[in-house]
Write a protein that holds these residues in place. Sequence first.
Motif, PDB file in Angstrom:
ATOM      1  N   LEU A   1       0.866  -1.257  -0.048  1.00 12.49           N
ATOM      2  CA  LEU A   1      -0.074  -0.104   0.037  1.00 12.49           C
ATOM      3  C   LEU A   1       0.946   1.173   0.064  1.00 12.49           C
ATOM      4  O   LEU A   1       1.604   1.557   0.901  1.00 12.49           O
TER       5      LEU A   1
ATOM      6  N   LEU B   1      -1.479  -1.288  -4.163  1.00 17.51           N
ATOM      7  CA  LEU B   1      -2.559  -0.324  -3.912  1.00 17.51           C
ATOM      8  C   LEU B   1      -1.774   0.951  -3.717  1.00 17.51           C
ATOM      9  O   LEU B   1      -1.029   1.085  -3.292  1.00 17.51           O
TER      10      LEU B   1
ATOM     11  N   LEU C   1      -3.188   4.712  -1.966  1.00 20.37           N
ATOM     12  CA  LEU C   1      -3.884   5.426  -0.971  1.00 20.37           C
ATOM     13  C   LEU C   1      -3.715   6.924  -0.716  1.00 20.37           C
ATOM     14  O   LEU C   1      -2.671   7.105   0.059  1.00 20.37           O
TER      15      LEU C   1
ATOM     16  N   ASP D   1     -13.936   3.053   1.901  1.00 20.06           N
ATOM     17  CA  ASP D   1     -13.848   2.578   0.428  1.00 20.06           C
ATOM     18  C   ASP D   1     -12.370   1.799   0.230  1.00 20.06           C
ATOM     19  O   ASP D   1     -12.468   0.841  -0.455  1.00 20.06           O
ATOM     20  N   PHE D   2     -11.233   2.575   0.857  1.00 22.55           N
ATOM     21  CA  PHE D   2     -10.237   2.211   0.403  1.00 22.55           C
ATOM     22  C   PHE D   2      -9.551   1.084   1.145  1.00 22.55           C
ATOM     23  O   PHE D   2      -9.003  -0.020   0.601  1.00 22.55           O
TER      24      PHE D   2
ATOM     25  N   ASP E   1     -11.701  -1.410   2.282  1.00 24.80           N
ATOM     26  CA  ASP E   1     -12.356  -2.375   1.750  1.00 24.80           C
ATOM     27  C   ASP E   1     -11.665  -2.816   0.510  1.00 24.80           C
ATOM     28  O   ASP E   1     -11.560  -4.192   0.462  1.00 24.80           O
ATOM     29  N   GLN E   2     -10.901  -2.202  -0.287  1.00 18.83           N
ATOM     30  CA  GLN E   2      -9.915  -2.643  -1.263  1.00 18.83           C
ATOM     31  C   GLN E   2      -8.826  -3.346  -0.854  1.00 18.83           C
ATOM     32  O   GLN E   2      -8.724  -4.386  -1.356  1.00 18.83           O
ATOM     33  N   VAL E   3      -8.255  -2.742   0.469  1.00 20.75           N
ATOM     34  CA  VAL E   3      -7.137  -3.541   1.046  1.00 20.75           C
ATOM     35  C   VAL E   3      -7.527  -4.896   1.686  1.00 20.75           C
ATOM     36  O   VAL E   3      -6.884  -5.907   1.388  1.00 20.75           O
ATOM     37  N   GLU E   4      -8.619  -5.150   2.298  1.00 22.97           N
ATOM     38  CA  GLU E   4      -9.269  -6.336   2.544  1.00 22.97           C
ATOM     39  C   GLU E   4      -9.254  -7.204   1.259  1.00 22.97           C
ATOM     40  O   GLU E   4      -8.835  -8.474   1.592  1.00 22.97           O
ATOM     41  N   ARG E   5      -9.958  -7.004   0.441  1.00 30.42           N
ATOM     42  CA  ARG E   5     -10.195  -7.440  -0.950  1.00 30.42           C
ATOM     43  C   ARG E   5      -8.762  -8.121  -1.451  1.00 30.42           C
ATOM     44  O   ARG E   5      -8.564  -9.353  -1.716  1.00 30.42           O
ATOM     45  N   ALA E   6      -7.961  -7.132  -1.419  1.00 26.10           N
ATOM     46  CA  ALA E   6      -6.541  -7.672  -1.984  1.00 26.10           C
ATOM     47  C   ALA E   6      -5.938  -8.785  -1.230  1.00 26.10           C
ATOM     48  O   ALA E   6      -5.438  -9.489  -1.468  1.00 26.10           O
TER      49      ALA E   6
ATOM     50  N   SER F   1      -7.719 -11.856  -1.653  1.00 26.44           N
ATOM     51  CA  SER F   1      -7.473 -12.479  -2.929  1.00 26.44           C
ATOM     52  C   SER F   1      -5.980 -13.038  -3.007  1.00 26.44           C
ATOM     53  O   SER F   1      -5.642 -13.918  -3.709  1.00 26.44           O
TER      54      SER F   1
END
Length: 329
Positions: free
Chosen positions: A255, A286, A288, A299-300, A302-307, A310
């Motif tokens: 990040l 990612l 930020l 929102d950001f 949530d993207q970290v958690e998805r990454a 994955s």
Amino acid sequence: MRRRTDLETRVRAARRRRAERLAAQQSGVISRVQLYAIGVTRHEVRANIVARRWQRFGQQSVVVHTGPLGDDERAWGAVFEAGPRAFLDGASALKASGLEKFEVDKVRVSVPRGARIRRVRGIDVRQTRRWDDDDRAPGSGVPRSRPEVAAVRGALWARSDRQAALLVTMAVQQGLCTAEALALEMLRIKRDRRRRFLHAVVLDLLGGARSLGEIDVALECRRRGLPEPSRQVVRRGPNGTYYLDVAWEEWGVVLEIDGIHHSWAQNVVQDALRHNDVTLQRDLVLRLPLLGLRVAADDFFDQVERALRSRGWQGPDVMRSAGQDRRTV
């Protein structure tokens, strides 16, 4: 009825031309006080309006054409309507100073406490305890507050934290004022519900909050049950040694925290090379923006958690249950 002589007609035409020359320096707008000062009578003002040479703007000013009104005409008219000590303030003052790509609903004008307020559609005239004649921008143009004053006040008056952060950031990015000037102006604000938030945003703009941003990310991860990241991870690549702001090395997720300095031209190339080097090493990168940390953290992250998911992270519930199983064994 007595007919006008040729001399009277010529004198009136000369006064009209004088009024229009003065108005040309003010985006085509002139106050009635200015008109009367150069000898134009009330009757002549009415006659020019009836003849469709001019048009009214509120009660105290006239536009010396009959076309549609733009932002400049409205700004001058708003100041004239609000009185002799009025000036544009907040986002309206920034627009008059050259701010682009930021829309305002109403023209904001500040007057000192106790001043008479005239209500005009589309103009927001406010008495303010923060009014100070020294806050007026020097030089020509429509009377307005200095950009750093306007940016801070506009942010305090904004509808949301998001809009407040956007306004001060755009003022710095577009070169209307410096982050240092904003910081000094913020010192004048002793009480306001948005004061602490704006202090954090201005600190971001100063470029001195990179480490604080990393600390904030770690705190947010703990609060959301995400794994603790490493900070300032050293990497070496074809383009030299560099540091990654935040990394979850076990899962190959990086990040990068972007302050305003990342958008400056001299940093764009190096940032892109570093990003590409990390990606070529099979890490997921990612970004930020510090501004995003202030106004869109959910929102950001949530993207970290998805990454992380994955890349194999199974979440706090699974990790806790695995730990309980090991203790049972």
